[in-house]
Write a protein that holds these residues in place. Structure first.
Motif, PDB file in Angstrom:
ATOM      1  N   ILE A   1      40.112  31.309  66.743  1.00 39.55           N
ATOM      2  CA  ILE A   1      39.547  31.138  68.077  1.00 39.55           C
ATOM      3  C   ILE A   1      38.033  31.124  67.948  1.00 39.55           C
ATOM      4  O   ILE A   1      37.451  31.985  67.268  1.00 39.55           O
ATOM      5  CB  ILE A   1      39.994  32.263  69.030  1.00 39.55           C
ATOM      6  N   HIS A   2      37.392  30.133  68.582  1.00 43.87           N
ATOM      7  CA  HIS A   2      35.938  29.991  68.566  1.00 43.87           C
ATOM      8  C   HIS A   2      35.374  30.112  69.970  1.00 43.87           C
ATOM      9  O   HIS A   2      36.042  29.742  70.945  1.00 43.87           O
ATOM     10  CB  HIS A   2      35.537  28.610  68.029  1.00 43.87           C
TER      11      HIS A   2
ATOM     12  N   LEU B   1      40.095  26.641  77.870  1.00 45.20           N
ATOM     13  CA  LEU B   1      39.505  26.439  79.191  1.00 45.20           C
ATOM     14  C   LEU B   1      39.324  27.762  79.925  1.00 45.20           C
ATOM     15  O   LEU B   1      40.145  28.680  79.790  1.00 45.20           O
ATOM     16  CB  LEU B   1      40.384  25.514  80.034  1.00 45.20           C
ATOM     17  N   ASP B   2      38.242  27.868  80.712  1.00 43.45           N
ATOM     18  CA  ASP B   2      38.070  29.038  81.555  1.00 43.45           C
ATOM     19  C   ASP B   2      38.836  28.830  82.868  1.00 43.45           C
ATOM     20  O   ASP B   2      39.528  27.827  83.045  1.00 43.45           O
ATOM     21  CB  ASP B   2      36.580  29.324  81.816  1.00 43.45           C
ATOM     22  N   ARG B   3      38.715  29.766  83.812  1.00 46.13           N
ATOM     23  CA  ARG B   3      39.497  29.694  85.044  1.00 46.13           C
ATOM     24  C   ARG B   3      39.121  28.499  85.913  1.00 46.13           C
ATOM     25  O   ARG B   3      39.863  28.115  86.813  1.00 46.13           O
ATOM     26  CB  ARG B   3      39.321  30.980  85.846  1.00 46.13           C
ATOM     27  N   HIS B   4      37.967  27.888  85.630  1.00 42.99           N
ATOM     28  CA  HIS B   4      37.524  26.722  86.384  1.00 42.99           C
ATOM     29  C   HIS B   4      37.862  25.410  85.673  1.00 42.99           C
ATOM     30  O   HIS B   4      37.480  24.341  86.146  1.00 42.99           O
ATOM     31  CB  HIS B   4      36.015  26.799  86.620  1.00 42.99           C
ATOM     32  N   GLY B   5      38.545  25.510  84.541  1.00 47.23           N
ATOM     33  CA  GLY B   5      38.920  24.313  83.817  1.00 47.23           C
ATOM     34  C   GLY B   5      37.835  23.762  82.922  1.00 47.23           C
ATOM     35  O   GLY B   5      37.932  22.635  82.437  1.00 47.23           O
ATOM     36  N   VAL B   6      36.804  24.554  82.673  1.00 46.20           N
ATOM     37  CA  VAL B   6      35.698  24.139  81.819  1.00 46.20           C
ATOM     38  C   VAL B   6      35.950  24.604  80.383  1.00 46.20           C
ATOM     39  O   VAL B   6      36.380  25.743  80.168  1.00 46.20           O
ATOM     40  CB  VAL B   6      34.360  24.717  82.331  1.00 46.20           C
ATOM     41  N   VAL B   7      35.704  23.725  79.423  1.00 46.18           N
ATOM     42  CA  VAL B   7      35.908  24.084  78.017  1.00 46.18           C
ATOM     43  C   VAL B   7      34.900  25.157  77.617  1.00 46.18           C
ATOM     44  O   VAL B   7      33.686  24.956  77.729  1.00 46.18           O
ATOM     45  CB  VAL B   7      35.749  22.851  77.101  1.00 46.18           C
ATOM     46  N   ASN B   8      35.405  26.294  77.149  1.00 45.81           N
ATOM     47  CA  ASN B   8      34.502  27.378  76.749  1.00 45.81           C
ATOM     48  C   ASN B   8      34.781  27.878  75.329  1.00 45.81           C
ATOM     49  O   ASN B   8      34.334  28.941  74.938  1.00 45.81           O
ATOM     50  CB  ASN B   8      34.588  28.537  77.742  1.00 45.81           C
ATOM     51  N   GLY B   9      35.531  27.084  74.584  1.00 45.62           N
ATOM     52  CA  GLY B   9      35.814  27.475  73.211  1.00 45.62           C
ATOM     53  C   GLY B   9      36.898  26.599  72.605  1.00 45.62           C
ATOM     54  O   GLY B   9      37.330  25.610  73.197  1.00 45.62           O
TER      55      GLY B   9
ATOM     56  N   LEU C   1      30.966  27.556  68.846  1.00 50.22           N
ATOM     57  CA  LEU C   1      31.793  27.322  67.657  1.00 50.22           C
ATOM     58  C   LEU C   1      31.666  28.431  66.619  1.00 50.22           C
ATOM     59  O   LEU C   1      31.815  28.207  65.423  1.00 50.22           O
ATOM     60  CB  LEU C   1      31.470  25.957  67.026  1.00 50.22           C
ATOM     61  N   ARG C   2      31.389  29.644  67.109  1.00 48.42           N
ATOM     62  CA  ARG C   2      31.387  30.812  66.232  1.00 48.42           C
ATOM     63  C   ARG C   2      32.766  31.471  66.304  1.00 48.42           C
ATOM     64  O   ARG C   2      33.392  31.515  67.349  1.00 48.42           O
ATOM     65  CB  ARG C   2      30.293  31.806  66.650  1.00 48.42           C
ATOM     66  N   TYR C   3      33.218  31.969  65.164  1.00 49.70           N
ATOM     67  CA  TYR C   3      34.545  32.570  65.103  1.00 49.70           C
ATOM     68  C   TYR C   3      34.614  33.849  65.943  1.00 49.70           C
ATOM     69  O   TYR C   3      33.776  34.743  65.816  1.00 49.70           O
ATOM     70  CB  TYR C   3      34.919  32.904  63.664  1.00 49.70           C
ATOM     71  N   GLU C   4      35.641  33.932  66.803  1.00 50.25           N
ATOM     72  CA  GLU C   4      35.912  35.139  67.570  1.00 50.25           C
ATOM     73  C   GLU C   4      37.107  35.887  66.982  1.00 50.25           C
ATOM     74  O   GLU C   4      37.194  37.112  67.083  1.00 50.25           O
ATOM     75  CB  GLU C   4      36.217  34.800  69.027  1.00 50.25           C
TER      76      GLU C   4
END
Length: 230
Positions: A44-45, A121-129, A49-52
């Motif tokens: 998961i990034h 995707l976040d709750r708004h449908g925006v790519v966040n990772g 694009l940093r590893y989480e």
């Protein structure tokens, strides 16, 4: 004396908050079980694009040293750029990307992986990772390499065509027989590359073979003025 009507009613319904917490706990336990049992790699990034998180890191790497870093910081230049640019495309387009790669273990054994990276995707449908999944296909790749080595060692010419009559394999002896490099043949349609064979015994017998019949014959190929046993 306490009368029945003085006792406050007790609700048998669970609060939405309690339900939500229990659902999160269940999902967390489920993911933990999957992560502990899988032999595949899951990453998961964040949006940079940093590893989480990393499940089953590549040979020679560990999760603690990788968290917070990008592929450009972790891997050698060529592999790092391949991973980073693939994931960057997912972030920019929101479209999943597939990837095939390999890693060499500490005992110098090469392992092969096929995977996919999908947008988170976040709750708004925006790519966040990014969420990535890589499956170990080493056994299949090693078997393919063994077959390839065997076919390459055959002194007779051997080639294979797919359902669309495209060359998918050509051994060394076949290159010499047909006078063309495998790079020229692979991916090309047989009938387009050798149009003079259309309407001949070669086409008839090839199509019979493609239908499941065993075919064996001697063929004179006038274009090269040579006889072949096929």
């Amino acid at each position: 004396m306490i009368k029945k009507q003085d006792i406050p009613p007790v609700s048998t319904q669970r609060s939405p908050h309690m339900k939500g917490n229990r659902m999160l706990d269940y999902q967390s336990e489920l993911l933990t079980t999957i992560f502990n049992q899988t032999q595949d790699k899951i990453v998961i990034h964040d949006k940079d694009l940093r590893y989480e998180m990393i499940v089953n890191p590549e040979p020679g790497y560990n999760e603690r040293e990788s968290i917070g870093k990008t592929d450009l910081e972790l891997f050698e230049k060529e592999k790092g750029e391949l991973f980073y640019e693939t994931k960057k495309k997912v972030m920019e387009t929101g479209i999943s990307q597939s990837l095939s790669t390999s890693f060499v273990s500490e005992d110098h054994k090469e392992f092969f992986y096929k995977g996919i990276f999908i947008p988170r995707l976040d709750r708004h449908g925006v790519v966040n990772g990014i969420i990535g999944y890589l499956r170990d296909v080493s056994d299949l790749k090693w078997a393919e390499n063994e077959i390839k080595w065997t076919l390459d060692s055959i002194k007779d010419g051997f080639f294979a065509l797919d359902r669309e009559w495209r060359f998918i394999y050509v051994n060394d002896a076949a290159e010499e027989l047909v006078g063309s490099k495998r790079e020229e043949l692979l991916g090309k349609n047989h009938w387009e590359f050798y149009p003079e064979t259309i309407g001949t015994e070669i086409e008839e017998n090839y199509r019979l073979a493609a239908s499941g019949r065993f075919m064996e014959w001697d063929n004179y190929y006038g274009h090269w003025d040579r006889w072949f046993h096929i």
